[in-house]
Design an enzyme around this catalytic site. Structure first.
Site, short mmCIF file in Angstrom:
data_model
loop_
_atom_site.label_atom_id
_atom_site.label_comp_id
_atom_site.label_asym_id
_atom_site.label_seq_id
_atom_site.Cartn_x
_atom_site.Cartn_y
_atom_site.Cartn_z
N GLN A 129 -0.08 -14.91 -57.00
CA GLN A 129 0.30 -15.71 -55.83
C GLN A 129 1.80 -16.01 -55.85
OE1 GLN A 129 -1.90 -16.70 -53.32
NE2 GLN A 129 0.02 -17.16 -52.29
N ARG A 288 0.67 -10.37 -50.82
CA ARG A 288 -0.18 -10.18 -52.00
C ARG A 288 -0.45 -8.69 -52.21
NH1 ARG A 288 -3.52 -14.35 -53.69
NH2 ARG A 288 -4.05 -12.89 -55.32
#
Ligand code: CP
Ligand code: NVA
Length: 300
Positions: A129, A288
């Protein structure tokens, strides 16, 4: 690098080069690479983005993924040891992405397994993240140099990975504002993992409005992380740390809002901020995919 458990596994140089390559991945048409690998996705907790983005990244690298829910595995049922499970994974898989309840599970897998292990979130950290967040900042602001990042609310697994990135001296400043009880909770968690970090110039228990005024990005996370029990009294201590529209408007005009998601609108952030023009949550979520493509290329 044979595993990616934490941001601190990377040197500053390695991290910067990974981020630059991730940005290039985004600007390229879908990879034609055929790695022909098999990657396991072992999850003890729910996921929307992590599972999807890893499955897609694996697919785009000409490889295949196998999802293993802990609920369906012997390890999850308590019928097989972690050592035997990790050895079994290595018989069939070329790497495994793991989302675990206890960070120690990851360390044990690294010790017992001959294949790369990637942390897809633990109770302690969420390094993938933070990679996506760093990439988003570089895209939005041109570089990380001299950026002022403000984190509001609990020092979660995501915040921990941001602290690790800050400690690599990437050029940005990090200020975390959270209630004292929450920073004690974080220190206790670190202790339980035999870790310690100096938070003196990072964490404060009251919002410093001069720092807030100079923020280039405001970040937060859910107040109730998966697997955490929090009573109403503890939750109310966070009320002053909600990213309200009024608070957000005190930051720089071009300050952006970031959040790992899932979000609780009206709790840690007001709708007008998270869905407003300065929010970059969807860019961060999309990124991501590109950071994980790069991570897989480097590990497989
Ligand atoms: N941010 C994140 O990891 O989302 P998921 O829990 O949906 O995977
Ligand atoms: N801190 C949150 C992050 C979710 C991506 C959690 O652990 O639930």
């Amino acid at each position: 690098m044979k595993y990616f458990i934490d941001i601190s596994n990377l040197s500053k140089e390695r991290l910067i080069s990974l981020l630059n390559a991730s940005i290039q991945n985004k600007n390229k048409s879908i990879s034609k690479e055929k790695l022909n690998k098999v990657v396991g996705l072992f999850f003890e907790k729910n996921s929307t983005r992590t599972r999807l983005s890893f499955e897609l990244a694996i697919n785009q690298l000409g490889s295949s993924s196998i999802f293993i829910s802990s609920k369906d595995s012997h390890f999850g049922q308590g019928k097989e040891s972690l050592e035997d499970t990790s050895k079994t994974f290595a018989l069939y898989l070329d790497a495994v992405v793991m989302r675990v309840n206890n960070h120690k599970t990851l360390s044990s897998f690294v010790e017992n397994s001959s294949i790369p292990i990637i942390n897809g979130l633990s109770d302690l950290s969420h390094p993938c993240q933070t990679l996506a967040g760093l990439m988003t900042l570089i895209e939005e602001k041109g570089s990380l140099e001299n950026l002022n990042l403000v984190w509001l609310g609990p020092i979660t697994n995501v915040a921990h990975s941001w602290i690790e990135a800050y400690k690599l001296k990437l050029g940005f400043n990090l200020n975390i504002f959270c209630p004292e009880a929450y920073s004690i909770k974080y220190q206790n968690k670190l202790q339980s993992y035999d870790l310690q970090t100096n938070l003196d110039n990072i964490v404060a228990h009251k919002i410093d409005h001069d720092i807030l005024n100079s923020a280039d990005a405001i970040l937060t996370d859910t107040w109730k992380s998966m697997g955490e029990e929090i009573n109403d009294n503890d939750l109310h201590q966070l009320d002053d740390f909600c990213v309200t529209e009024a608070l957000f408007n005190k930051a720089k005009k071009d300050c952006i809002f970031m959040h790992c998601l899932p979000a609780s609108r009206g709790q840690e952030v007001e709708e007008k901020v998270i869905d407003g023009p300065n929010s970059r949550i969807w860019i961060e979520a999309k990124n991501r995919l590109f950071v994980q493509q790069q991570l897989l290329k480097e590990l497989l």
